[in-house]
Design a protein around this motif. Structure first.
Motif, PDB file in Angstrom:
ATOM      1  N   LEU A 178     -14.372   4.260  -0.723  1.00  0.00           N
ATOM      2  CA  LEU A 178     -13.438   4.069   0.019  1.00  0.00           C
ATOM      3  C   LEU A 178     -13.728   2.691   0.692  1.00  0.00           C
ATOM      4  N   GLN A 179     -14.951   2.240   0.831  1.00  0.00           N
ATOM      5  CA  GLN A 179     -15.479   0.996   1.537  1.00  0.00           C
ATOM      6  C   GLN A 179     -15.131  -0.131   0.370  1.00  0.00           C
ATOM      7  N   VAL A 180     -14.999   0.057  -0.913  1.00  0.00           N
ATOM      8  CA  VAL A 180     -14.521  -0.916  -1.949  1.00  0.00           C
ATOM      9  C   VAL A 180     -13.172  -0.961  -1.725  1.00  0.00           C
ATOM     10  N   PHE A 181     -12.398  -0.111  -1.514  1.00  0.00           N
ATOM     11  CA  PHE A 181     -10.840  -0.086  -1.391  1.00  0.00           C
ATOM     12  C   PHE A 181     -10.476  -1.093  -0.358  1.00  0.00           C
ATOM     13  N   ALA A 182     -11.043  -1.064   0.586  1.00  0.00           N
ATOM     14  CA  ALA A 182     -10.915  -2.032   1.704  1.00  0.00           C
ATOM     15  C   ALA A 182     -10.751  -3.424   1.363  1.00  0.00           C
ATOM     16  N   SER A 183     -11.470  -3.859   0.419  1.00  0.00           N
ATOM     17  CA  SER A 183     -11.359  -5.294  -0.070  1.00  0.00           C
ATOM     18  C   SER A 183     -10.537  -5.386  -1.192  1.00  0.00           C
ATOM     19  N   CYS A 212     -11.501   7.798   5.954  1.00  0.00           N
ATOM     20  CA  CYS A 212     -10.447   6.697   5.646  1.00  0.00           C
ATOM     21  C   CYS A 212     -10.530   5.518   6.807  1.00  0.00           C
ATOM     22  N   VAL A 213     -10.711   6.164   8.017  1.00  0.00           N
ATOM     23  CA  VAL A 213     -10.783   5.416   9.267  1.00  0.00           C
ATOM     24  C   VAL A 213     -12.098   4.862   9.254  1.00  0.00           C
ATOM     25  N   ASP A 214     -13.165   5.312   9.116  1.00  0.00           N
ATOM     26  CA  ASP A 214     -14.609   4.937   8.822  1.00  0.00           C
ATOM     27  C   ASP A 214     -14.639   3.677   7.906  1.00  0.00           C
ATOM     28  N   ALA A 215     -14.084   4.079   6.857  1.00  0.00           N
ATOM     29  CA  ALA A 215     -14.042   2.793   5.920  1.00  0.00           C
ATOM     30  C   ALA A 215     -13.280   1.614   6.089  1.00  0.00           C
ATOM     31  N   GLY A 216     -12.406   1.339   7.441  1.00  0.00           N
ATOM     32  CA  GLY A 216     -12.000   0.368   7.715  1.00  0.00           C
ATOM     33  C   GLY A 216     -10.733   0.118   6.853  1.00  0.00           C
ATOM     34  N   LEU A 217     -10.115   1.245   6.584  1.00  0.00           N
ATOM     35  CA  LEU A 217      -8.741   0.845   5.871  1.00  0.00           C
ATOM     36  C   LEU A 217      -7.351   0.536   6.614  1.00  0.00           C
ATOM     37  N   VAL A 222      -2.438  -1.868   7.637  1.00  0.00           N
ATOM     38  CA  VAL A 222      -1.362  -2.492   8.619  1.00  0.00           C
ATOM     39  C   VAL A 222      -0.762  -3.886   8.112  1.00  0.00           C
ATOM     40  N   GLN A 223      -1.636  -4.711   7.728  1.00  0.00           N
ATOM     41  CA  GLN A 223      -1.510  -6.131   7.445  1.00  0.00           C
ATOM     42  C   GLN A 223      -0.465  -6.023   6.176  1.00  0.00           C
ATOM     43  N   LEU A 224      -0.671  -5.319   5.172  1.00  0.00           N
ATOM     44  CA  LEU A 224       0.060  -5.225   3.782  1.00  0.00           C
ATOM     45  C   LEU A 224       1.580  -4.904   4.337  1.00  0.00           C
ATOM     46  N   LEU A 225       1.713  -4.342   5.698  1.00  0.00           N
ATOM     47  CA  LEU A 225       3.233  -4.250   5.881  1.00  0.00           C
ATOM     48  C   LEU A 225       4.102  -5.439   5.861  1.00  0.00           C
ATOM     49  N   ASN A 226       3.364  -6.470   5.941  1.00  0.00           N
ATOM     50  CA  ASN A 226       4.041  -7.822   6.032  1.00  0.00           C
ATOM     51  C   ASN A 226       4.254  -8.438   4.456  1.00  0.00           C
ATOM     52  N   CYS A 227       3.842  -7.647   3.695  1.00  0.00           N
ATOM     53  CA  CYS A 227       4.218  -8.121   2.221  1.00  0.00           C
ATOM     54  C   CYS A 227       5.597  -8.022   1.800  1.00  0.00           C
ATOM     55  N   LYS A 228       5.817  -8.754   0.757  1.00  0.00           N
ATOM     56  CA  LYS A 228       7.439  -8.652   0.332  1.00  0.00           C
ATOM     57  C   LYS A 228       7.583  -7.407  -0.776  1.00  0.00           C
ATOM     58  N   ASP A 229       6.529  -7.105  -1.422  1.00  0.00           N
ATOM     59  CA  ASP A 229       6.574  -6.069  -2.505  1.00  0.00           C
ATOM     60  C   ASP A 229       6.970  -4.662  -1.936  1.00  0.00           C
ATOM     61  N   LEU A 234       6.019   0.585   0.228  1.00  0.00           N
ATOM     62  CA  LEU A 234       5.994   2.161   0.278  1.00  0.00           C
ATOM     63  C   LEU A 234       4.561   2.810   0.224  1.00  0.00           C
ATOM     64  N   GLN A 235       3.883   2.402  -0.719  1.00  0.00           N
ATOM     65  CA  GLN A 235       2.569   3.249  -0.811  1.00  0.00           C
ATOM     66  C   GLN A 235       1.774   2.950   0.394  1.00  0.00           C
ATOM     67  N   THR A 236       1.969   1.658   1.083  1.00  0.00           N
ATOM     68  CA  THR A 236       1.051   1.549   2.371  1.00  0.00           C
ATOM     69  C   THR A 236       1.664   2.324   3.542  1.00  0.00           C
ATOM     70  N   GLY A 237       2.880   2.489   3.454  1.00  0.00           N
ATOM     71  CA  GLY A 237       3.490   3.491   4.663  1.00  0.00           C
ATOM     72  C   GLY A 237       3.000   4.762   4.407  1.00  0.00           C
ATOM     73  N   ARG A 238       2.840   5.325   3.352  1.00  0.00           N
ATOM     74  CA  ARG A 238       2.358   6.622   2.989  1.00  0.00           C
ATOM     75  C   ARG A 238       0.822   6.642   3.395  1.00  0.00           C
ATOM     76  N   ALA A 239       0.236   5.725   2.914  1.00  0.00           N
ATOM     77  CA  ALA A 239      -1.007   5.854   3.393  1.00  0.00           C
ATOM     78  C   ALA A 239      -1.510   5.787   4.813  1.00  0.00           C
ATOM     79  N   LEU A 240      -0.606   5.028   5.752  1.00  0.00           N
ATOM     80  CA  LEU A 240      -0.935   4.938   6.861  1.00  0.00           C
ATOM     81  C   LEU A 240      -0.427   6.517   7.574  1.00  0.00           C
ATOM     82  N   GLY A 241       0.672   6.767   7.066  1.00  0.00           N
ATOM     83  CA  GLY A 241       1.174   7.882   7.538  1.00  0.00           C
ATOM     84  C   GLY A 241       0.124   9.136   7.478  1.00  0.00           C
ATOM     85  N   ASN A 242      -0.439   9.206   6.188  1.00  0.00           N
ATOM     86  CA  ASN A 242      -1.283  10.399   5.931  1.00  0.00           C
ATOM     87  C   ASN A 242      -2.619  10.352   6.794  1.00  0.00           C
ATOM     88  N   ILE A 243      -3.094   9.096   7.005  1.00  0.00           N
ATOM     89  CA  ILE A 243      -4.408   9.013   7.725  1.00  0.00           C
ATOM     90  C   ILE A 243      -4.079   9.370   8.984  1.00  0.00           C
TER      91      ILE A 243
END
Length: 685
Positions: A178-183, A212-217, A222-229, A234-243
């Protein structure tokens, strides 16, 4: 407020004691506080809205919904007195703040991911066996590898999660990946959407959320919510909602990180993307439940975007999802007005028109939600006045047409709406002059025998509010409102009893003839005495006491006093004098002073049994007693001196000592009355 006992006590509050003021804050359904403005209490102009207890709700998909029904009366021992307009805050069943989580990743047809590459992953049957190898490889390749090799590892994880989410999540947790995912959560990476999807999948498990919280995700997500893709979004919103699932703390953290303006902007930009739109709506529905979100929402164009989206919807489920967002948002007065200005009311009226004659389950549910939301919008002072439009507004006219409807839901919503429009004198006077009282009485007549209790309660609420302006009282009495209300005297439903009492109390304010007529009604007085002992329903008990006192204070009639004495009402007035609310104490003391002045002999035994002299001694001795309570207690003591047994009680309790101390009271009126009372006690000692 002081009362001087000459021949008869003078009740300076008799004429028009209750008036309107606009009130921004909601009040409970129980009896309410004294009319003086106090922190945490609304002023007299209060609002009425659906409440949740009774009416059985039409079965529908689980989610938030407005559900008017019966108010819940608190069982406290001493209710605060009722001001003018009552607000029955709409109260929706509050489910935990849980996002609606997709049960699995979106499939290719929904535009989620390209087809998996078999050469990069083990076949599904061997996927779990090779998961550990994939995790090790991912740790290594994440540092310095091609996107292609990374995607192969990520695909393996997704397949394993699809096969056995819980077991795979446990292995991911132990691996430290999970810590790797943050990068890896960067807008530049082609793997970002899959990484966010994996996070969304593992966060379906409660035991993974803290990891997930401890891994700094959260910050990179939240920053990814500013991207255009759109896929990443969609997957960022799902991830934040589930965490943040079921966590007020984490949801508040998201609010503080500014996700609300970002999500509102996304809704406007990607309104054609059904999956992204649903993700935004789920997020809004949950974040809006938190009070800290309301101010942020109010400074966005959420109302405009939501109404625009609502107008495009045809399917019931999509409308319901938007309703679930609108309900918590509309609790904020600023957003109420924004929604009205954005045209939501017209949408709601259109729904009512289309569904009112339908017997389909979904249409019945939609009618209920739309009409309830309409009432909720009227709780805001500005939004209410905007829709009233001097009584000529099309919305107001449409609401009037609901009252004679044969649909109980529309009858209920119509009566509640009228009660909310009746929150200032101008509106009330206009409505009474234009015949609304007869419409409400006709509605009540339809529900006298085994009628709809919620409709009874709503119609009585409207009549009570309309009766507050002084100029309306005589008109409403002439129209027969008192007689119409008395038909519900047999009701065993506390909410109906509560509003019945309040309506009668408003009607007789400064109306001596009406007060005398009602005060001589033995059945009414006996019922009041019975309800004065309704300790399980503090609101009913408080209003019964206040009406009992009001009958005496406004009629000043010996016949009324005799009726109340014979019905056993004296002990309740004596108890009312010990209320924690000054206005109730004062009302009781004035009524008791009138009894002592006009019918002391008749009431003598009851006053003695009620231990009134001891109560007055405590009130005068208590430093916390308000100046008007001390003043009126001394006035009453002087009046009781005309009774030999009560006179003896006064002498035995050494009132002279207590009263002499009050001569130096900081309030000059109290000090002067103390001197007069001391002289009287000294002369007759």
């Amino acid at each position: 407020m002081y009362y001087t006992l000459t021949h008869n006590p003078i009740d300076t509050a008799a004429a028009g004691s209750e008036t309107h003021t606009q009130s921004p804050a909601p009040a409970s359904l129980s009896a309410s506080p004294p009319r003086q403005q106090r922190r945490g209490w609304p002023g007299p102009g209060t609002r009425v809205a659906p409440s949740p207890a009774a009416a059985a709700r039409t079965p529908r998909r689980q989610g938030r919904a407005l559900a008017p029904g019966l108010p819940l009366l608190p069982a406290s021992s001493s209710p605060p007195p009722s001001p003018g307009r009552r607000l029955l805050q709409p109260h929706r069943p509050r489910s935990p703040l849980l996002p609606r989580v997709p049960p699995r990743p979106l499939d290719r047809d929904a535009g989620s991911f390209p087809e998996q590459h078999p050469e990069r992953c083990s076949p599904p049957g061997r996927n779990m066996d090779n998961l550990s190898d994939a995790l090790k490889k991912l740790k290594i390749t994440a540092i310095d590898s091609t996107a292609d090799s990374l995607e192969g590892c990520l695909d393996c994880l997704l397949q394993a999660l699809a096969q056995n989410n819980t077991e795979t999540s446990e292995k991911i947790q132990k691996s430290g990946i999970l810590q790797v995912f943050a990068s890896l959560l960067t807008p530049q990476s082609s793997c970002t959407a899959k990484v966010a999807n994996i996070i969304a999948e593992v966060a379906k498990n409660e035991f993974m959320r803290n990891s997930c919280v401890d891994a700094g995700l959260i910050p990179p997500l939240v920053q990814l919510l500013n991207c255009k893709d759109q896929e990443v979004l969609l997957q960022t919103g799902r991830a934040l909602g589930n965490i943040c699932y079921d966590s007020h703390t984490l949801q508040s953290q998201l609010i503080n990180m500014g996700v609300i303006p970002t999500l509102v902007k996304l809704l406007g930009i990607h309104c054609q993307n059904a999956a992204l739109t649903e993700m935004c709506l789920v997020a809004f529905g949950n974040l809006a439940e938190l009070e800290s979100s309301k101010e942020q929402f109010a400074y966005t164009n959420i109302a405009e975007e939501i109404v625009k989206l609502f107008k495009k919807q045809i399917e019931h489920d999509k409308k319901e999802m938007i309703f679930e967002v609108l309900a918590p948002l509309a609790e904020n007065d600023i957003i109420k007005l924004q929604l009205v200005e954005a045209g939501l009311v017209e949408c709601l009226l259109e729904i009512v028109q289309k569904t009112v004659d339908s017997d389909k389950e979904d249409d019945i549910a939609e009618l209920k939600t739309a009409s309830d939301l309409m009432v909720l919008l009227l709780l805001g002072d500005e939004s209410m006045q905007k829709l009233f439009e001097g009584g000529k507004g099309s919305v107001f006219q449409r609401v009037l047409s609901w009252i004679p409807s044969n649909n109980h839901q529309l009858q209920l919503a119509g009566a509640l709406a009228i009660a909310n429009f009746a929150r200032n004198d101008g509106n009330c006077i206009h409505m009474v002059d234009n015949g609304i009282v007869q419409k409400l009485m006709d509605l009540l007549d339809r529900h006298v025998e085994d009628g709809n209790v919620t409709v009874q309660h709503a119609a009585l609420s409207a009549l009570r509010n309309l009766a507050i302006p002084v100029v309306n009282k005589a008109k409403m009495l002439s129209a027969g409102v008192a007689e119409a209300v008395l038909k519900f005297l047999r009701s065993e439903m506390p909410p109906v009893q509560f509003k019945l009492l309040g309506t009668l109390r408003m009607l007789i304010d400064a109306q001596a003839e009406a007060a005398e007529q009602l005060g001589k009604n033995v059945k009414l007085v006996e019922r009041l005495v019975e309800w004065c002992e309704a300790k399980d329903h503090a609101g009913v008990m408080g209003e019964s006491n206040r009406l009992l006192s009001a009958l005496i204070r406004h009629s000043k009639s010996k016949d009324v006093i005799r009726t109340i004495v014979q019905s056993g009402g004296i002990k309740h007035l004596a108890t009312m004098a010990t209320s924690e609310h000054v206005i109730m104490q004062n009302e009781a003391l004035v009524a008791l002073a009138l009894i002592a002045a006009l019918e002391l002999v008749t009431a003598e035994k009851d006053l003695e049994n009620a231990k009134l002299v001891q109560i007055l001694h405590r009130l005068l001795s208590d430093e916390r007693s308000a100046p008007e309570i001390k003043y009126n207690s001394m006035v009453l003591i002087c009046a009781l001196m005309g009774s030999e047994p009560l006179h003896k009680e006064v002498q035995n309790l050494a009132f002279l000592e207590v009263v002499s101390k009050l001569r130096s009271h900081e309030n000059k009126t109290v000090a002067q009355q103390a001197s007069l009372t001391e002289q009287r006690l000294a002369v007759e000692s």
